[in-house]
Motif scaffolding. Structure first.
Motif: not given
Length: 300
Positions: A203-217
């Motif tokens: 749901n958020t652009p990052t997970y795992g303490s800031g990894m930009p896994a879903a940029p634009g989310a």
């Protein structure tokens, strides 16, 4: 320092003294001084915290000092009581704080913003499995290799914080790397049937303490983002980490990102799961849905 209230008075300030391995507890004294008219609660356990929230009038604004794990535990009550969440970032991961634009603020600036800014709606996710009742999440549901990393990170040395904690867990999880045969169906359409390293919902652009896994989310678009990563060996999985940390992973042909409102994952055998970094029992039949505009939050 006393901060003048420029927005509706918070009904409660709830501080998780265990957040950030206990470092969040240091905010108790300065928050008491800054908010002399607002009750400050350091709950003994999750049930006590939920009970205090449950007793508030519907729609009240609540200051919460803590991180993703803190908000996750409070999420069912926040949603059910339609409470306004004003977050004072004080956790280890802080991916929700990043999505709200608060992660770079010190507690004084975060508090000043929480006291003057309006609330707006954000989406939340909901997961159900054959083993568990429906459970809400505000940042991520990890399923597969990245869930195994999140679970291993819980056992990391306490002196490791943020991304180093997850990198430590990743290196150890790569040593026992496995892929997962998965059937992935999103909004009634079959997307994949075969091995994957993981298939996670953000749901958020990052997970795992800031990894930009879903940029634009976005947290307010009525959809979740599905990140699928194909089968890799150990060297390939390690090679993906720099790409993920740099937000360049979507260039790889085995990595896809797509939006959905309803997702079903069916695995051959048990699939590791974690929600907002918190462990869930492994499962083989998982349903994920978005609940649009389910939570009121203060954001920048």
């Amino acid at each position: 320092m006393t901060v003048p209230a420029l927005a509706p008075e918070p009904a409660l300030c709830l501080l998780n003294p265990h957040a950030a391995n206990g470092r969040c507890a240091a905010l108790a004294a300065p928050l008491r001084e800054a908010l002399p008219q607002v009750p400050l609660v350091l709950p003994d356990n999750v049930d006590n915290a939920r009970q205090r929230l449950q007793a508030l009038p519907e729609g009240s604004r609540v200051l919460v000092a803590g991180g993703d794990g803190t908000v996750h535990q409070l999420l069912p009550t926040l949603v059910a009581r339609r409470l306004q969440l004003a977050l004072l970032p004080g956790g280890t991961g802080n991916d929700l704080a990043r999505a709200l634009g608060l992660a770079r603020l010190g507690w004084q600036d975060a508090l000043a913003h929480a006291l003057r800014a309006p609330a707006s709606a954000m989406d939340v996710g909901e997961i159900g499995t054959e083993h568990t009742e429906a459970r809400l999440f505000m940042s991520s549901l990890t399923a597969g290799f990245d869930a195994a990393i999140a679970l291993r990170a819980l056992a990391a040395p306490k002196w490791l914080r943020g991304q180093p904690r997850y990198l430590w867990a990743t290196l150890r999880e790569v040593a026992r790397l496995q892929v997962y045969p998965l059937q992935v169906e999103a909004d009634g359409r079959l997307l994949h049937d075969g091995p994957l390293l993981f298939a996670s919902s953000l749901n958020t652009p990052t997970y795992g303490s800031g990894m930009p896994a879903a940029p634009g989310a976005r947290i307010d678009d009525g959809a979740l983002a599905l990140l699928r990563v194909g089968a890799f060996g150990r060297l390939g999985a390690l090679g993906m980490m720099p790409l993920l940390l740099a937000g360049q992973h979507l260039r790889h042909p085995r990595v896809t990102l797509s939006a959905f409102q309803r997702l079903r994952l069916r695995a051959v055998g048990a699939l590791p799961l974690a929600v907002d970094g918190e462990p869930l029992p492994a499962a083989a039949d998982i349903t994920v849905t978005v609940r649009p505009a389910a939570l009121q939050v203060v954001r920048r």
